[in-house]
Design a protein around this motif. Structure first.
Motif, PDB file in Angstrom:
ATOM      1  N   UNK A   3     -16.447   4.060  20.470  1.00 18.24           N
ATOM      2  CA  UNK A   3     -16.393   3.666  19.091  1.00 18.24           C
ATOM      3  C   UNK A   3     -16.763   4.850  18.205  1.00 18.24           C
ATOM      4  N   UNK A   4     -15.952   5.114  17.219  1.00 16.72           N
ATOM      5  CA  UNK A   4     -16.240   6.232  16.326  1.00 16.72           C
ATOM      6  C   UNK A   4     -17.296   5.827  15.303  1.00 16.72           C
ATOM      7  N   UNK A   5     -17.897   6.820  14.684  1.00 12.08           N
ATOM      8  CA  UNK A   5     -18.936   6.570  13.693  1.00 12.08           C
ATOM      9  C   UNK A   5     -18.393   5.765  12.521  1.00 12.08           C
ATOM     10  N   UNK A   6     -17.142   5.992  12.116  1.00 14.05           N
ATOM     11  CA  UNK A   6     -16.566   5.260  10.991  1.00 14.05           C
ATOM     12  C   UNK A   6     -16.367   3.787  11.324  1.00 14.05           C
ATOM     13  N   UNK A   7     -16.200   3.454  12.596  1.00 17.62           N
ATOM     14  CA  UNK A   7     -16.028   2.059  12.999  1.00 17.62           C
ATOM     15  C   UNK A   7     -17.351   1.310  13.008  1.00 17.62           C
ATOM     16  N   UNK A   8     -18.452   2.010  13.187  1.00 27.46           N
ATOM     17  CA  UNK A   8     -19.753   1.357  13.270  1.00 27.46           C
ATOM     18  C   UNK A   8     -20.554   1.467  11.985  1.00 27.46           C
ATOM     19  N   UNK A   9     -20.133   2.295  11.048  1.00 34.19           N
ATOM     20  CA  UNK A   9     -20.893   2.456   9.819  1.00 34.19           C
ATOM     21  C   UNK A   9     -20.690   1.242   8.908  1.00 34.19           C
ATOM     22  N   UNK A  10     -21.717   0.935   8.165  1.00 37.02           N
ATOM     23  CA  UNK A  10     -21.670  -0.168   7.218  1.00 37.02           C
ATOM     24  C   UNK A  10     -21.795   0.433   5.828  1.00 37.02           C
ATOM     25  N   UNK A  11     -20.873   0.093   4.977  1.00 30.75           N
ATOM     26  CA  UNK A  11     -20.957   0.562   3.603  1.00 30.75           C
ATOM     27  C   UNK A  11     -21.889  -0.344   2.819  1.00 30.75           C
ATOM     28  N   UNK A  12     -22.570   0.201   1.841  1.00 27.55           N
ATOM     29  CA  UNK A  12     -23.509  -0.570   1.038  1.00 27.55           C
ATOM     30  C   UNK A  12     -22.817  -1.771   0.397  1.00 27.55           C
ATOM     31  N   UNK A  13     -21.649  -1.559  -0.157  1.00 33.87           N
ATOM     32  CA  UNK A  13     -20.924  -2.643  -0.819  1.00 33.87           C
ATOM     33  C   UNK A  13     -20.685  -3.806   0.140  1.00 33.87           C
ATOM     34  N   UNK A  14     -20.256  -3.503   1.354  1.00 26.86           N
ATOM     35  CA  UNK A  14     -20.000  -4.539   2.353  1.00 26.86           C
ATOM     36  C   UNK A  14     -21.283  -5.275   2.705  1.00 26.86           C
ATOM     37  N   UNK A  15     -22.373  -4.534   2.872  1.00 24.40           N
ATOM     38  CA  UNK A  15     -23.664  -5.129   3.202  1.00 24.40           C
ATOM     39  C   UNK A  15     -24.142  -6.058   2.090  1.00 24.40           C
ATOM     40  N   UNK A  16     -24.038  -5.620   0.841  1.00 29.64           N
ATOM     41  CA  UNK A  16     -24.473  -6.434  -0.288  1.00 29.64           C
ATOM     42  C   UNK A  16     -23.637  -7.702  -0.410  1.00 29.64           C
ATOM     43  N   UNK A  17     -22.335  -7.557  -0.231  1.00 29.89           N
ATOM     44  CA  UNK A  17     -21.461  -8.734  -0.311  1.00 29.89           C
ATOM     45  C   UNK A  17     -21.752  -9.706   0.830  1.00 29.89           C
ATOM     46  N   UNK A  18     -22.120  -9.187   1.986  1.00 30.73           N
ATOM     47  CA  UNK A  18     -22.489 -10.050   3.107  1.00 30.73           C
ATOM     48  C   UNK A  18     -23.754 -10.845   2.786  1.00 30.73           C
ATOM     49  N   UNK A  19     -24.754 -10.182   2.223  1.00 26.66           N
ATOM     50  CA  UNK A  19     -25.976 -10.878   1.830  1.00 26.66           C
ATOM     51  C   UNK A  19     -25.693 -11.913   0.736  1.00 26.66           C
ATOM     52  N   UNK A  20     -24.867 -11.541  -0.222  1.00 28.20           N
ATOM     53  CA  UNK A  20     -24.530 -12.468  -1.302  1.00 28.20           C
ATOM     54  C   UNK A  20     -23.773 -13.681  -0.763  1.00 28.20           C
ATOM     55  N   UNK A  21     -22.878 -13.468   0.180  1.00 27.56           N
ATOM     56  CA  UNK A  21     -22.155 -14.582   0.792  1.00 27.56           C
ATOM     57  C   UNK A  21     -23.110 -15.512   1.521  1.00 27.56           C
ATOM     58  N   UNK A  22     -24.099 -14.934   2.162  1.00 27.33           N
ATOM     59  CA  UNK A  22     -25.113 -15.728   2.853  1.00 27.33           C
ATOM     60  C   UNK A  22     -25.883 -16.589   1.844  1.00 27.33           C
ATOM     61  N   UNK A  23     -26.256 -16.007   0.714  1.00 27.41           N
ATOM     62  CA  UNK A  23     -26.948 -16.768  -0.325  1.00 27.41           C
ATOM     63  C   UNK A  23     -26.058 -17.880  -0.865  1.00 27.41           C
ATOM     64  N   UNK A  24     -24.781 -17.585  -1.064  1.00 29.03           N
ATOM     65  CA  UNK A  24     -23.840 -18.602  -1.557  1.00 29.03           C
ATOM     66  C   UNK A  24     -23.717 -19.751  -0.561  1.00 29.03           C
ATOM     67  N   UNK A  25     -23.719 -19.437   0.722  1.00 21.66           N
ATOM     68  CA  UNK A  25     -23.672 -20.458   1.766  1.00 21.66           C
ATOM     69  C   UNK A  25     -24.888 -21.373   1.641  1.00 21.66           C
ATOM     70  N   UNK A  26     -26.075 -20.783   1.456  1.00 24.34           N
ATOM     71  CA  UNK A  26     -27.302 -21.571   1.350  1.00 24.34           C
ATOM     72  C   UNK A  26     -27.410 -22.321   0.024  1.00 24.34           C
ATOM     73  N   UNK A  27     -26.655 -21.889  -0.970  1.00 22.85           N
ATOM     74  CA  UNK A  27     -26.609 -22.607  -2.242  1.00 22.85           C
ATOM     75  C   UNK A  27     -25.573 -23.730  -2.227  1.00 22.85           C
TER      76      UNK A  27
END
Length: 92
Positions: free
Chosen positions: A1-25
């Motif tokens: 696996x290359x580094x670009x395949x395993x790296x997480x961008x901040x935007x993606x991480x934030x949207x993932x957390x926000x989606x989790x909050x939306x699920x709980x709401x």
């Protein structure tokens, strides 16, 4: 696996957390039951995590990242307040 395949961008991480909050709401149906499931303590915890990240990263964000944080937190906090007030009304 290359580094670009395993790296997480901040935007993606934030949207993932926000989606989790939306699920709980209850704004997003639970993927297992396909029904909304409200869990305000977990929603609050996720919003608090986003708030902490925003505070810790202050001064190190691009203008686009700052705007994303601002918009996500505004929307999630507003939805949390609305859901909390609705919950208080139902229990009264």
């Amino acid at each position: 696996m290359s580094n670009s395949e395993t790296s997480v961008e901040l935007r993606t991480f934030l949207l993932s957390l926000a989606s989790n909050a939306m699920l709980h709401l209850g704004a997003i149906p639970d993927p297992e039951t396909n029904e909304p499931n409200v869990n305000l303590p977990l929603a609050r915890h996720t919003i608090d995590i986003l708030t902490m990240l925003n505070s810790k990263m202050a001064g190190n964000l691009s203008s686009e990242e700052e705007e994303l944080f601002e918009n996500l937190l505004y929307d999630l906090r507003l939805r949390f307040i609305e859901k909390s007030q609705a919950s208080d009304t139902e229990s009264a």
